[in-house]
Scaffold this motif. Sequence first.
Motif, mmCIF file in Angstrom:
data_model
loop_
_atom_site.group_PDB
_atom_site.id
_atom_site.type_symbol
_atom_site.label_atom_id
_atom_site.label_comp_id
_atom_site.label_asym_id
_atom_site.label_seq_id
_atom_site.Cartn_x
_atom_site.Cartn_y
_atom_site.Cartn_z
ATOM 1 N N HIS A 42 62.863 65.446 -27.276
ATOM 2 C CA HIS A 42 63.387 66.817 -27.265
ATOM 3 C C HIS A 42 62.975 67.544 -25.981
ATOM 4 O O HIS A 42 63.801 68.188 -25.334
ATOM 5 N N VAL A 45 64.886 66.641 -22.784
ATOM 6 C CA VAL A 45 66.260 67.128 -22.607
ATOM 7 C C VAL A 45 66.340 68.154 -21.475
ATOM 8 O O VAL A 45 67.289 68.144 -20.687
ATOM 9 N N GLU A 48 66.538 66.182 -18.414
ATOM 10 C CA GLU A 48 67.822 65.478 -18.348
ATOM 11 C C GLU A 48 68.913 66.416 -17.851
ATOM 12 O O GLU A 48 69.804 65.997 -17.105
ATOM 13 N N HIS A 55 74.401 65.727 -20.208
ATOM 14 C CA HIS A 55 74.702 66.927 -20.987
ATOM 15 C C HIS A 55 75.774 67.760 -20.280
ATOM 16 O O HIS A 55 75.615 68.127 -19.122
ATOM 17 N N ALA A 89 72.088 70.651 -28.122
ATOM 18 C CA ALA A 89 71.804 69.603 -27.123
ATOM 19 C C ALA A 89 70.367 69.093 -27.211
ATOM 20 O O ALA A 89 70.076 67.979 -26.773
ATOM 21 N N PHE A 90 69.478 69.890 -27.785
ATOM 22 C CA PHE A 90 68.065 69.526 -27.860
ATOM 23 C C PHE A 90 67.693 68.861 -29.183
ATOM 24 O O PHE A 90 66.545 68.471 -29.375
ATOM 25 N N ILE A 92 67.279 65.976 -31.692
ATOM 26 C CA ILE A 92 67.122 64.527 -31.609
ATOM 27 C C ILE A 92 67.354 63.969 -33.007
ATOM 28 O O ILE A 92 66.620 64.287 -33.938
#
Length: 153
Positions: A42, A45, A48, A55, A89-90, A92
């Motif tokens: 998490h 991200v 990333e 993303h 998006a975060f 998991i």
Amino acid sequence: MTAYPDLFDAAGVAAVSQRIAALTPESRPLWGKMSVSEMLAHVNVAYEMVYTTKHPRPNPIMRWVLKRIVKQKVVGPAPYPHNTPTAPAFRISDARDFAVERDRLLGYLQQVMNEGRSTFEGHPSLSFGPLTAAEWNVLFAKHLDHHLQQFGV
């Protein structure tokens, strides 16, 4: 107000890395439902979103909302409350390997430090547009601190 470690500085990265080293696959959260491996994934991200194209950028309406309503909560100095809702998006949802996620996080911290403050000054965030290096530092350090506290380190 909380002072966060400077992740553009070797001492700040060393201090955070020492806390990360105190985690084990058996570490349990003091609040929330994530496992330690999920938490590390998490936290990764945020990096990333800087270093990969994994993303997508939010649509213009969502970016406007994020910039006007969420940005100050993310890059401002106030700590996150426990059990703050997580952006999609975060989240998991699959099993993660502790050592892989820990090492990815340590690598990202090293990369941020090596690239330095000047690389991040004015660098755009997918969600918030251009941020100052100080805002990037808070974004990274505050989120990481929140989750390291969650796991008691």
